[in-house]
Scaffold this motif. Structure first.
Motif, PDB file in Angstrom:
ATOM      1  N   ALA A  32       1.055  -0.782   0.131  1.00  0.00           N
ATOM      2  CA  ALA A  32       0.139   0.049  -0.312  1.00  0.00           C
ATOM      3  C   ALA A  32       0.792   1.192  -0.156  1.00  0.00           C
ATOM      4  O   ALA A  32       1.720   1.282   1.348  1.00  0.00           O
ATOM      5  CB  ALA A  32      -0.651  -0.032   1.410  1.00  0.00           C
ATOM      6  N   ALA A  34       1.427   5.618   0.767  1.00  0.00           N
ATOM      7  CA  ALA A  34       0.785   5.798   1.719  1.00  0.00           C
ATOM      8  C   ALA A  34       0.000   7.333   0.872  1.00  0.00           C
ATOM      9  O   ALA A  34       0.538   7.483  -0.122  1.00  0.00           O
ATOM     10  CB  ALA A  34       1.830   6.922   2.822  1.00  0.00           C
ATOM     11  N   ARG A  37      -5.237   6.600  -0.555  1.00  0.00           N
ATOM     12  CA  ARG A  37      -6.085   5.889  -0.285  1.00  0.00           C
ATOM     13  C   ARG A  37      -7.243   5.852  -1.284  1.00  0.00           C
ATOM     14  O   ARG A  37      -8.608   4.765  -1.466  1.00  0.00           O
ATOM     15  CB  ARG A  37      -6.308   5.927   1.116  1.00  0.00           C
ATOM     16  CG  ARG A  37      -7.421   5.520   1.381  1.00  0.00           C
ATOM     17  CD  ARG A  37      -8.243   5.742   3.086  1.00  0.00           C
ATOM     18  NE  ARG A  37      -9.348   4.852   3.598  1.00  0.00           N
ATOM     19  CZ  ARG A  37      -9.673   5.151   4.458  1.00  0.00           C
ATOM     20  NH1 ARG A  37      -9.219   6.211   5.323  1.00  0.00           N
ATOM     21  NH2 ARG A  37     -11.101   4.733   4.826  1.00  0.00           N
ATOM     22  N   ARG A  44      -3.385   3.269  -6.124  1.00  0.00           N
ATOM     23  CA  ARG A  44      -2.647   2.927  -4.684  1.00  0.00           C
ATOM     24  C   ARG A  44      -2.241   2.123  -3.965  1.00  0.00           C
ATOM     25  O   ARG A  44      -1.933   2.061  -3.208  1.00  0.00           O
ATOM     26  CB  ARG A  44      -4.186   2.297  -4.304  1.00  0.00           C
ATOM     27  CG  ARG A  44      -5.557   3.472  -4.395  1.00  0.00           C
ATOM     28  CD  ARG A  44      -6.285   3.512  -3.395  1.00  0.00           C
ATOM     29  NE  ARG A  44      -7.077   1.931  -3.339  1.00  0.00           N
ATOM     30  CZ  ARG A  44      -8.557   2.072  -4.137  1.00  0.00           C
ATOM     31  NH1 ARG A  44      -8.890   2.233  -4.415  1.00  0.00           N
ATOM     32  NH2 ARG A  44      -8.463   0.577  -4.120  1.00  0.00           N
ATOM     33  N   TYR A  45      -1.317   1.014  -4.910  1.00  0.00           N
ATOM     34  CA  TYR A  45      -0.548  -0.074  -4.521  1.00  0.00           C
ATOM     35  C   TYR A  45       0.830  -0.379  -5.627  1.00  0.00           C
ATOM     36  O   TYR A  45       0.374   0.004  -6.432  1.00  0.00           O
ATOM     37  CB  TYR A  45      -0.998  -1.722  -4.594  1.00  0.00           C
ATOM     38  CG  TYR A  45      -2.367  -1.261  -3.174  1.00  0.00           C
ATOM     39  CD1 TYR A  45      -1.753  -1.333  -2.226  1.00  0.00           C
ATOM     40  CD2 TYR A  45      -3.451  -1.297  -3.764  1.00  0.00           C
ATOM     41  CE1 TYR A  45      -3.421  -1.808  -0.705  1.00  0.00           C
ATOM     42  CE2 TYR A  45      -4.589  -1.203  -2.708  1.00  0.00           C
ATOM     43  CZ  TYR A  45      -4.013  -0.902  -1.633  1.00  0.00           C
ATOM     44  OH  TYR A  45      -5.373  -1.724   0.025  1.00  0.00           O
ATOM     45  N   GLU A 246      -1.303  -0.209   4.461  1.00  0.00           N
ATOM     46  CA  GLU A 246      -0.600   1.519   4.763  1.00  0.00           C
ATOM     47  C   GLU A 246      -0.647   1.429   6.238  1.00  0.00           C
ATOM     48  O   GLU A 246      -1.964   1.545   7.463  1.00  0.00           O
ATOM     49  CB  GLU A 246      -1.793   2.549   4.599  1.00  0.00           C
ATOM     50  CG  GLU A 246      -0.599   4.432   5.080  1.00  0.00           C
ATOM     51  CD  GLU A 246      -1.512   5.513   3.653  1.00  0.00           C
ATOM     52  OE1 GLU A 246      -1.199   6.423   4.450  1.00  0.00           O
ATOM     53  OE2 GLU A 246      -2.863   4.819   3.366  1.00  0.00           O
ATOM     54  N   LYS A 259      -7.609   1.877   7.369  1.00  0.00           N
ATOM     55  CA  LYS A 259      -6.244   1.234   6.031  1.00  0.00           C
ATOM     56  C   LYS A 259      -7.191  -0.350   6.490  1.00  0.00           C
ATOM     57  O   LYS A 259      -6.791  -1.023   5.028  1.00  0.00           O
ATOM     58  CB  LYS A 259      -5.794   1.846   6.285  1.00  0.00           C
ATOM     59  CG  LYS A 259      -5.458   3.488   6.633  1.00  0.00           C
ATOM     60  CD  LYS A 259      -4.476   4.506   6.704  1.00  0.00           C
ATOM     61  CE  LYS A 259      -4.701   6.025   6.594  1.00  0.00           C
ATOM     62  NZ  LYS A 259      -3.073   6.447   6.882  1.00  0.00           N
TER      63      LYS A 259
END
Length: 595
Positions: A32, A34, A37, A44-45, A246, A259
């Motif tokens: 993940a 930072a 989100r 996001r990844y 995260e 999260k």
């Protein structure tokens, strides 16, 4: 003519190669990123597939060898958990070098002291790690194999991408590693004293992997939410996708449950490993917001005993047939044993479970009886299950003195509390660095060609039959409170206090008072915020008086938040609390004298 027999190859990184052959296109690691989100999933990844991870590990291994790294070279690894971290761990292991791993939460002084004591010959780390190396350059004179993960400034060495580029062109043969070769130095969290460097051999890692795979029936193709990154490495080796959410892994109790749930739902996780502090925080959040993780069917909790209330609350928000396991062990010897929620529930069936559903529909008197039943039960300690197949264990008489051989170790009667000692291929044979000579003298017992490790944990077996024995953990030996007429053990006495509904956590400590430093026991409690009222403190005092074990404890103190260990945020730091309590008592005595 003598024949030289080469020991069989042993390296846990070989299992990654197996997974890459079987599942080349499957995701191995999901990291993940930072602050992303609310972006699309692909942004996001950061991800890597098994085949690519295996290739990267080979490039890193060959690049390090071309750089000059040789077998057993000590390399400090200071990289945040993520795709690069996983690739580096497997790459360094394949190169034959020995990893040096410390917790980021130890604080700068402890980190520097731990690293310097191992005399690393190189640093693989983020820019901040190299700034630390340069600032303390006199303590790291041997560090010449330096690799920067990220932007390299003026300190020389190579970048990770540079190492991989060199490795991609290399045809050097990777070294042969055997079971007894050094693989890593892993530092303890220092929750009960200064951090100690534990030597891991390649046999240590492979045995841990085999036992975890065998105990829990882990199969390739699962998806793990890894809230403790080192456990995630075993998942990768087993062909299980590891999702790193995260979070600040050095402060797990401060995780953002939203999260964790987002990562779990994004990747349909099937299993997860976390400390009791994380499960407590996550399950409370799920309960408050009526959320669930329906794909989660295997849960693991490690680092400290997990309360039954947390287990029940957690299992209420995952797959209905999910199982929750609690492996038991330590940095020096993991795993030793394991127990699951179903067995814990059976143990508690005639106490906690039997009356808990009635709460709210019974009289205050019946409710008090229920709490006392729980108190009577938990005074027995915490059951941590039966031993794993590769472990041999015994309980010996408690002593703080070194035991040089098993001939000097005294046996205890069945059911009597003593110190647990263990031996097996996953048990570290020695400490290195930082007072290692004294630590080895105190913690190791020689028995012919083998060594027993003194865990420092006290407890007892509930059966004389070896294959049926379960170990009941009663606390740390160093934290027992020895009085003139008896000895109090932390888990037993604290369990009674925690059985009261107004108490969230509790800690037993001993404080020396007066000219003769007479030891007095003190119970320090952290209130349960939703339950605590002006009547809670006298109620807890009266509750403790009703149990024989705690009836003589006259000192009860309230602490807003009990300090915990840096690795799992779950073990209570009783040494800190003992100093705090001693100061409180001293101040009270001074005030009394002045009146």
């Amino acid at each position: 003519m003598s024949i030289i027999v080469t020991p069989p190859r042993t390296n846990v990184a070989d299992r990654l190669a197996d997974s890459a052959r079987k599942l080349p296109g499957r995701l191995a690691v999901v990291e993940a990123l930072a602050g992303r989100r609310h972006r699309p999933l692909g942004e996001r990844y950061r991800t890597i597939r098994f085949a690519d991870l295996d290739t990267r590990a080979n490039y890193i291994a060959r690049g390090l060898i071309e750089m000059g790294v040789s077998p057993k070279t000590r390399l400090a690894l200071l990289v945040r958990p993520g795709v690069d971290f996983v690739a580096l761990v497997f790459g360094v292991l394949r190169s034959g070098a020995s990893l040096v791993l410390v917790d980021a939460g130890l604080g700068r002084k402890n980190i520097v002291d731990c690293l310097a004591a191992t005399e690393p010959e190189g640093f693989i780390g983020i820019p901040l790690a190299h700034l630390l190396r340069l600032y303390y350059r006199r303590r790291f004179r041997l560090a010449k194999y330096n690799v920067t993960v990220g932007r390299r400034w003026s300190w020389g060495g190579l970048t990770l991408s540079g190492i991989e580029a060199i490795g991609s062109q290399s045809r050097v043969t990777l070294p042969h590693t055997s079971a007894g070769d050094a693989a890593a130095i892993v530092f303890t969290s220092g929750s009960t004293g200064p951090p100690k460097g534990v030597e891991y051999r390649h046999e240590t890692f492979t045995t841990q992997l085999i036992e975890i795979e065998r105990m829990y029936g882990l199969q390739p193709g699962g998806v793990d939410l890894a809230c403790f990154p080192l456990f995630g490495l075993f998942n990768v080796a087993l062909g299980i996708t590891t999702v790193l959410p995260e979070m600040d892994f050095s402060r797990p109790a401060a995780c953002d449950p939203a999260k964790l749930i987002a990562a779990a739902q994004d990747w349909n996780v099937t299993q997860s490993f976390a400390s009791p502090a994380v499960w407590d925080r996550l399950s409370r959040y799920c309960h408050e917001h009526r959320l669930a993780i329906p794909t989660l069917r295997a849960l693991f909790s490690c680092g400290a005993p997990v309360p039954l209330s947390v287990i029940e609350r957690t299992l209420a928000h995952v797959q209905s047939q999910a199982k929750m396991h609690t492996p038991y062990g330590a940095t020096e010897c993991l795993p030793i044993s394991s127990i699951d929620a179903a067995e814990l529930s059976l143990i508690d069936a005639d106490t906690a479970i039997s009356w808990r559903p009635l709460m709210g529909s019974v009289s205050p008197g019946q409710e008090a009886i229920g709490y006392r039943n729980v108190a009577n039960h938990v005074a027995n300690g915490v059951c941590v299950g039966r031993r794993v197949e590769s472990i041999d264990w015994r309980v010996i008489a408690i002593t703080d003195e070194p035991i040089t051989s098993m001939k000097e170790a005294s046996a205890v009667a069945d059911g009597e509390i003593g110190e647990l000692i263990v031996r097996g291929p996953q048990v570290s044979r020695r400490y290195v660095a930082l007072n290692a000579e004294r630590a080895n003298e105190v913690a190791k017992i020689r028995d012919g060609d083998t060594l027993w490790h003194r865990t420092g944990d006290v407890g007892y077996f509930d059966s004389p039959v070896k294959d049926e024995q379960r170990f009941w953990y009663c606390g740390r030996k160093s934290q027992r409170v020895v009085l003139a007429d008896r000895t109090l053990f932390t888990e037993c006495a604290e369990g009674i206090a925690k059985a009261h509904p107004d108490v969230h956590r509790a800690a037993l400590v001993g404080v020396g008072v007066g000219a003769g430093h007479r030891v007095v026991p003190v119970i320090i409690i952290e209130p349960e915020p939703s339950q605590w009222t002006s009547n809670s403190e006298p109620g807890v005092r009266e509750f403790l008086k009703q149990h024989e074990m705690t009836s003589g404890i006259t000192h009860l103190m309230i602490h807003p938040k009990l300090p915990v260990d840096i690795r799992h945020n779950s073990k209570i730091c009783r040494e800190q609390l003992a100093a705090w309590a001693a100061q409180r008592i001293m101040n009270e005595r001074k005030t009394s004298l002045c009146k």
